[in-house]
Design a protein around this motif. Structure first.
Motif, PDB file in Angstrom:
ATOM      1  N   THR A 120      -6.116  -1.621   0.844  1.00  0.00           N
ATOM      2  CA  THR A 120      -6.236  -0.943   2.013  1.00  0.00           C
ATOM      3  C   THR A 120      -7.290  -1.866   3.146  1.00  0.00           C
ATOM      4  OG1 THR A 120      -6.028   1.384   1.169  1.00  0.00           O
ATOM      5  CG2 THR A 120      -7.352   1.032   3.330  1.00  0.00           C
ATOM      6  N   ARG A 138       0.836  -1.039  -0.164  1.00  0.00           N
ATOM      7  CA  ARG A 138       0.011   0.010   0.246  1.00  0.00           C
ATOM      8  C   ARG A 138       0.976   1.194   0.139  1.00  0.00           C
ATOM      9  NH1 ARG A 138      -4.335   1.883   4.672  1.00  0.00           N
ATOM     10  NH2 ARG A 138      -2.145   2.337   5.691  1.00  0.00           N
ATOM     11  N   PHE A 151      -5.581   0.611  -4.706  1.00  0.00           N
ATOM     12  CA  PHE A 151      -5.094   1.264  -3.502  1.00  0.00           C
ATOM     13  C   PHE A 151      -6.100   1.118  -2.415  1.00  0.00           C
ATOM     14  CE2 PHE A 151      -4.899   4.650  -0.143  1.00  0.00           C
ATOM     15  CZ  PHE A 151      -3.862   4.358   0.264  1.00  0.00           C
TER      16      PHE A 151
END
Length: 233
Positions: free
Chosen positions: A170, A120, A166
């Motif tokens: 997460t 990440r 992304f």
């Protein structure tokens, strides 16, 4: 079929995403507010609990700082600083201890080189760039024709996909941090079992906001694919 921007039925996907995020945010705020009124049995503040947790797992090089705002808590891996908000830093509630422990979970991930966290972190610059450049590329591509249009549209979709990726990466990072928080709070005795259940509810509500964000991003990507399908064929 491509619809003019002033009459775009795909906006329903955006609306669904907004509603999902609003519901998740409302659930989080209501849950946090409820358990912010319940004092933990030890009277320990969020800052004190964070220090105990970090030391318990052998982390001594992370600073704990106060940051203004409500639920602006975060861990900064670059400077190794754990920042706790107004609602957490000096609060003795079970909600505050849960949030503080969650951020400690990120510090634990960093200390153990947790792979999804590292991935990440590597995605941050490209995801930020992708989210900024995606719609300009898509709009330009819609006004052009031929192979140039398809190329620019595909680049825009790729850019937005990085932002969606992304959001998806997460999810395991946040869920893992919460799981670590619950385990350490239970094993350390900082919270009684019934308090731990209350804290788990707070962390679950917080996790739902990330799920909502990912769902909204996926719906946005679906909208883009629908808007540009004819031009890319």
């Amino acid at each position: 079929m491509y619809y003019p921007m002033y009459f775009d039925p795909t906006y329903i996907l955006v609306l669904i995403g907004v509603i999902i995020c609003l519901v998740a945010s409302a659930k989080m705020n209501a849950t946090f507010s409820k358990y912010s009124r319940i004092r933990n049995h030890s009277g320990m503040t969020g800052r004190e609990a964070a220090e105990v947790i970090l030391h318990r797992v052998g982390i001594y090089d992370v600073r704990i700082e106060h940051v203004s705002g409500r639920l602006t808590d975060h861990y900064d891996p670059t400077s190794k600083v754990l920042r706790l908000s107004d609602a957490t830093y000096n609060s003795t509630s079970v909600a505050a201890l849960g949030v503080a422990a969650h951020e400690c979970g990120h510090a634990m991930q960093h200390a153990t080189a947790y792979a999804p966290l590292r991935f990440r972190g590597a995605l941050v610059p490209v995801a930020n760039f992708g989210s900024a450049i995606a719609w300009p590329l898509i709009l330009v591509g819609l006004f052009l024709t031929g192979n140039t249009s398809s190329l620019i549209l595909n680049l825009g979709i790729l850019a937005f996909s990085l932002a969606v990726l992304f959001q998806l990466v997460t999810l395991p990072v946040e869920f893992n941090a919460s799981n670590r928080a619950v385990r350490v709070l239970g094993s350390s005795g900082l919270l009684y079992p019934e308090e731990l259940q209350d804290t788990r509810k707070v962390l679950t509500a917080a996790a739902l906001t990330y799920v909502a964000g990912a769902a909204s991003a996926i719906l946005q990507l679906l909208r883009i694919l629908l808007l540009t399908s004819d031009r890319r064929d």
